[in-house]
Design an enzyme around this catalytic site. Structure first.
Site, mmCIF file in Angstrom:
data_model
loop_
_atom_site.group_PDB
_atom_site.id
_atom_site.type_symbol
_atom_site.label_atom_id
_atom_site.label_comp_id
_atom_site.label_asym_id
_atom_site.label_seq_id
_atom_site.Cartn_x
_atom_site.Cartn_y
_atom_site.Cartn_z
ATOM 1 N N SER A 75 41.283 36.088 34.323
ATOM 2 C CA SER A 75 40.185 37.040 34.160
ATOM 3 C C SER A 75 40.243 38.070 35.280
ATOM 4 C CB SER A 75 38.849 36.293 34.215
ATOM 5 O OG SER A 75 38.588 35.925 35.548
ATOM 6 N N LYS A 76 39.268 38.940 35.267
ATOM 7 C CA LYS A 76 39.187 40.011 36.268
ATOM 8 C C LYS A 76 39.258 39.485 37.696
ATOM 9 C CE LYS A 76 37.211 44.306 34.969
ATOM 10 N NZ LYS A 76 36.482 44.635 33.812
ATOM 11 N N ARG A 77 38.703 38.297 37.887
ATOM 12 C CA ARG A 77 38.690 37.716 39.234
ATOM 13 C C ARG A 77 40.087 37.572 39.820
ATOM 14 N NH1 ARG A 77 37.728 32.618 39.377
ATOM 15 N NH2 ARG A 77 37.690 32.394 37.118
ATOM 16 N N GLY A 89 42.516 39.618 39.808
ATOM 17 C CA GLY A 89 43.212 40.849 40.192
ATOM 18 C C GLY A 89 43.033 41.918 39.147
#
Ligand code: GLU
Length: 493
Positions: free
Chosen positions: A256-258, A260
């Site tokens: 997910s976005k977390r 990178g």
């Protein structure tokens, strides 16, 4: 017997910018098409008008172009099975939904949104079923239908899923998979506004476009029994299926976005090379032999196979991507590197630096800086001294190695005639006299070189000294060494 033609598709929904996972799906389809001499088709699944994101189609196509994933049919390319935007194919889905109603495989459902909401609340309360529809309209009589139609209620069309039995299909990666039909809903095929749902549009298009293999993310696996049943109801042969393993972040949760940058083009903007991303993505769920990391485009095409797609989830490791990117950066010739790094230098270098930058010079600078760089974006960082006339630094920096002011000044002054005298201003010619100077002056070479490094770059850390001096050139080095000596003289006075 000749093999049926391979026709595979990448069918993104423009509901967001494509990320690593989406593009891995595109890449595997593309590699399979190129390996087999088949065709790679791009189809935009844009039937969910409410979730459409402005600019997403352009981002999708640009991501494919950036990675060199050319498509044989699709937007811009055209082809015999167009249009390749589902929003332009509504009549086909409507026609097919009608056919399914006529053959008894689908039925109109008049339930209002309120009724459905109440029904779901009731079902959830009683923990009755995992299903989201109670099949209320499944067996309405003709009269009841006519009455509802007369009231002007526009129905949706639902698929009449068999109430019992099982649906089994073969997945080329995971083997046979069986679902109990009782777990499946009477899913909506056509909405009341005339738009199809994903399931209807997907099977109609895969059929009409002659898709031979559906290779898509794991998350679609639970849709496949519905699709297989829809093919059977339509009297069509389903394509072959291959569901690609999930991609996890390093912490083993879904990527997910977390973890990178997410949109693929953010990697481009961060200074990743397309060939590095290409190589890296190919190894997210596929491997040549479980140990080869660097595989170029041509080798990937020739060795790609469905057999070596793994069943287990792939782990996205940004450190590996950075390492790979560094490798591909070092593979570039200085000329290529200059071209590719130019936008990063243009953006990062101080406004005062004269532009346009000279590409030949930039190539020499970039070739020096790249040894430790993981991205193109890192190249211009702290390299201003290659581009400005005079470097600025606190005078104390010159004496970092512990030299006294007067000693530092004397050494710098002794360098001047040496730099003037070397016949060729290259690394080999510079090294010998400078080492000799250190010896004669009884200073450690490290001390002398450290002093010179600060004088010519204004920094204590820079690429190898002599190569740096060569790129800077004799005149610029001489000017900077003289100036440094003068600054020490002033400091000592
Ligand atoms: N439109 C779907 C997506 O965005 C395609 C799924 C499929 O390949 O069937 O992932």
């Amino acid at each position: 017997m000749s093999q049926p033609e391979v026709r595979v598709r990448y069918a993104p929904s423009p509901t967001g910018y494509p990320h690593i996972g989406n593009i891995r799906t595109a890449l595997f389809n593309w590699l399979f098409a190129r390996h087999t001499g088949g065709r790679f088709i791009v189809r935009i699944e844009d039937t969910d008008q409410s979730r459409k994101v402005e600019g997403a189609v352009e981002q999708i196509l640009e991501s494919l172009r950036w990675l060199g994933l050319d498509w044989d049919e699709g937007p811009e390319a055209g082809g015999d099975c167009g249009p390749y935007f589902q929003s332009q194919r509504l009549d086909r889905y409507q026609r097919h939904a009608r056919r399914l109603v006529e053959s008894g495989h689908a039925y109109p459902c008049y339930c209002s949104a309120e009724r459905l909401a109440q029904m779901r609340a009731r079902m959830a309360e009683r923990k009755e079923s995992q299903r989201t529809y109670d099949r209320h309209c499944r067996d309405l009589g003709a009269e009841e239908r006519a009455r509802l139609e007369a009231q002007g209620t526009v129905p949706v069309i639902r698929f009449r899923v068999p109430e019992s039995g099982q649906t089994t299909f073969h997945d080329l990666i995971r083997g046979d998979i069986t679902f109990a039909n009782a777990e499946l809903d009477d899913l909506v095929l056509l909405k009341s506004d005339g738009y199809p749902t994903y399931h209807l549009a997907n099977i109609v298009d895969d059929h009409e476009m002659g898709i031979s293999h559906v290779m898509r993310a794991d998350e679609w696996l639970s849709s496949t029994p519905r699709h297989v049943l829809l093919y059977a109801a339509s009297g069509w042969t389903p394509p072959l299926y291959a569901h690609l393993p999930m991609i996890l972040g390093p912490d083993k949760s879904k990527l997910s976005k977390r973890h990178g940058a997410t949109a693929l083009l953010e990697y481009r903007d961060e200074g990743y090379l397309p060939e590095a991303i290409f190589n890296f993505l190919a190894l997210l769920g596929w491997s040549l032999d479980d140990k080869t990391d660097i595989i170029g485009r041509a080798d990937l095409i020739s060795s790609f196979s469905l057999e070596r797609i793994s069943r287990t989830a792939a782990v996205f490791d940004i450190k590996k991507l950075q390492w790979m990117n560094g490798f591909y950066i070092r593979q570039c010739s200085p000329g290529q590197l200059a071209q590719r790094a130019l936008p990063f230098f243009e953006r990062e270098l101080p406004a005062g630096v004269k532009r346009p930058l000279d590409l030949e010079y930039l190539g020499r600078v970039a070739a020096l800086l790249r040894e430790r760089a993981k991205t193109l974006r890192e190249l211009p960082a702290s390299s201003g001294y290659f581009f400005v006339d005079e470097v600025d630094y606190p005078v104390d920096l010159l004496l970092q190695g512990g030299l006294a002011v007067e000693r530092g000044r004397g050494l710098l002054q002794a360098c001047v005639p040496l730099l003037e005298a070397v016949p060729e201003f290259d690394a080999a010619s510079l090294e010998a006299p400078l080492r000799a100077l250190a010896e004669e002056s009884a200073v450690k070479t490290g001390e002398l070189f450290g002093l010179l490094r600060v004088a010519v770059t204004g920094r204590t850390a820079a690429p190898p000294l002599f190569e740096t001096m060569v790129v800077l050139g004799r005149e610029r080095c001489l000017g900077r060494v003289r100036l440094a000596a003068a600054r020490l003289a002033a400091a000592g006075a």
